[in-house]
Design a protein around this motif. Structure first.
Motif, mmCIF file in Angstrom:
data_model
loop_
_atom_site.group_PDB
_atom_site.id
_atom_site.type_symbol
_atom_site.label_atom_id
_atom_site.label_comp_id
_atom_site.label_asym_id
_atom_site.label_seq_id
_atom_site.Cartn_x
_atom_site.Cartn_y
_atom_site.Cartn_z
ATOM 1 N N THR A 278 0.852 -1.180 0.000
ATOM 2 C CA THR A 278 0.000 0.000 0.000
ATOM 3 C C THR A 278 0.887 1.229 0.000
ATOM 4 O O THR A 278 2.123 1.118 0.033
ATOM 5 C CB THR A 278 -0.949 -0.002 1.209
ATOM 6 N N GLN B 266 -6.051 3.767 4.279
ATOM 7 C CA GLN B 266 -4.911 3.246 5.025
ATOM 8 C C GLN B 266 -4.087 4.394 5.594
ATOM 9 O O GLN B 266 -3.766 5.339 4.886
ATOM 10 C CB GLN B 266 -4.029 2.329 4.183
ATOM 11 N N VAL C 231 -0.983 0.330 11.108
ATOM 12 C CA VAL C 231 -1.678 0.724 9.891
ATOM 13 C C VAL C 231 -3.115 0.213 9.957
ATOM 14 O O VAL C 231 -3.357 -0.981 10.154
ATOM 15 C CB VAL C 231 -0.986 0.168 8.635
ATOM 16 N N VAL D 129 -7.455 -1.987 4.816
ATOM 17 C CA VAL D 129 -6.868 -2.966 5.737
ATOM 18 C C VAL D 129 -7.924 -3.982 6.164
ATOM 19 O O VAL D 129 -7.695 -5.199 6.144
ATOM 20 C CB VAL D 129 -6.266 -2.270 6.966
ATOM 21 N N ILE E 283 1.628 -5.561 6.241
ATOM 22 C CA ILE E 283 1.528 -4.428 5.315
ATOM 23 C C ILE E 283 2.891 -3.830 5.014
ATOM 24 O O ILE E 283 3.703 -3.597 5.918
ATOM 25 C CB ILE E 283 0.584 -3.357 5.892
#
Length: 275
Positions: A51, A59, A67, A72, A88
């Motif tokens: 991301t 996010q 995060v 998410v 992540i």
């Protein structure tokens, strides 16, 4: 070529054995990154997501540095279905939309408030759409701008490599508008430029700017919108992970059917979706 002598033959056989064992170890390592039903993962027990931060409410980091966000929670639906946990990775958006991060094995899935486009479908395999998006025109409180035409002779900020940037540049060209379009590397830079008067207005995804307006009362407002018909999708490696894509789509369909999607939407966007 001359025949190998005994010692040479022994060395060759030994080397062949080493190579065979090495190959087996390599295969075992790759298999260790697969789930019981054959979904390939770059790390065993993890669904690794690429991301680009920050992009609240999709996010961003909370006060503890974790995060969190809409994307998410959406990816977590698939992670739970696979029986793994989500990990992540924050990486520049260019590498996400080009497919480079997925191709290099940096992650299994990309989730970055990413609009599905024909150009991106050439390098990425997208899930079913999970969010309908529109673009917003954001201006400082006290400014009277309502449309792009109102910004003639002004500086307008956008995030680079996004559909918002594409839309603005297209409109400027088609309408012959005399607007200086300034592209920034990420959303935070656009917001900073708007807050400090480096630009007169900004264009970007409506939910993201709504979040910023709520977090910055009395500073900026959404002055107008552009219904561009955009939809977000999660992405996996092009032609490289069909079972993961199938699992993601199943998780999305189940969440829409059992109300889980609506709960995630209301949690992060603040209004129940109409479709």
């Amino acid at each position: 070529m001359a025949k190998l002598r005994g010692a040479q033959r022994g060395a060759a056989l030994a080397m062949g054995t080493v190579l065979a064992v090495t190959g087996l170890v390599g295969c075992a390592k790759e298999d260790a990154g697969s789930t019981a039903d054959g979904v390939k993962l770059v790390r065993a027990g993890k669904l690794t997501t690429c991301t680009h931060l920050p992009y609240s409410p999709f996010q961003s980091k909370d006060a503890s540095g974790k995060v969190v966000g809409f994307d998410v929670d959406i990816v977590d639906l698939a992670a739970k279905k696979l029986g793994v946990t989500q990990e992540i990775v924050d990486t520049p958006f260019e590498g996400i939309k080009s497919g480079a991060d997925l191709n290099s094995g940096k992650c299994d899935v990309a989730a970055a408030g990413m609009t599905i486009t024909e150009a991106r479908k050439e390098v990425l395999d997208f899930s079913a759409p999970y969010f309908d998006a529109t673009q917003a025109l954001v201006v400082p409180i006290g400014k009277s701008y309502k449309t792009l035409a109102d910004l003639a002779g002004k500086r307008l900020g956008v995030q680079g490599a996004t559909t918002g940037e594409d839309y603005v540049k297209q409109q400027v060209q088609q309408q012959g508008l005399k607007i200086e379009v300034v592209s920034y590397k990420d959303l935070a830079a656009v917001q900073q430029a708007l807050a400090t008067g480096q630009i007169e207005a900004a264009v970007g995804d409506l939910p993201v700017w709504n979040e910023y307006v709520r977090a910055s009362p009395g500073k900026v407002l959404v002055a107008g919108g552009f219904d561009t018909g955009e939809q977000y999708g999660l992405a996996v490696k092009k032609g490289g992970n069909p079972k993961l894509l199938e699992t993601i789509n199943q998780a999305l369909a189940e969440a829409r059917a059992d109300g889980g999607y609506d709960k995630i939407y209301e949690k992060w966007i603040g209004a129940k979706p109409t479709v």
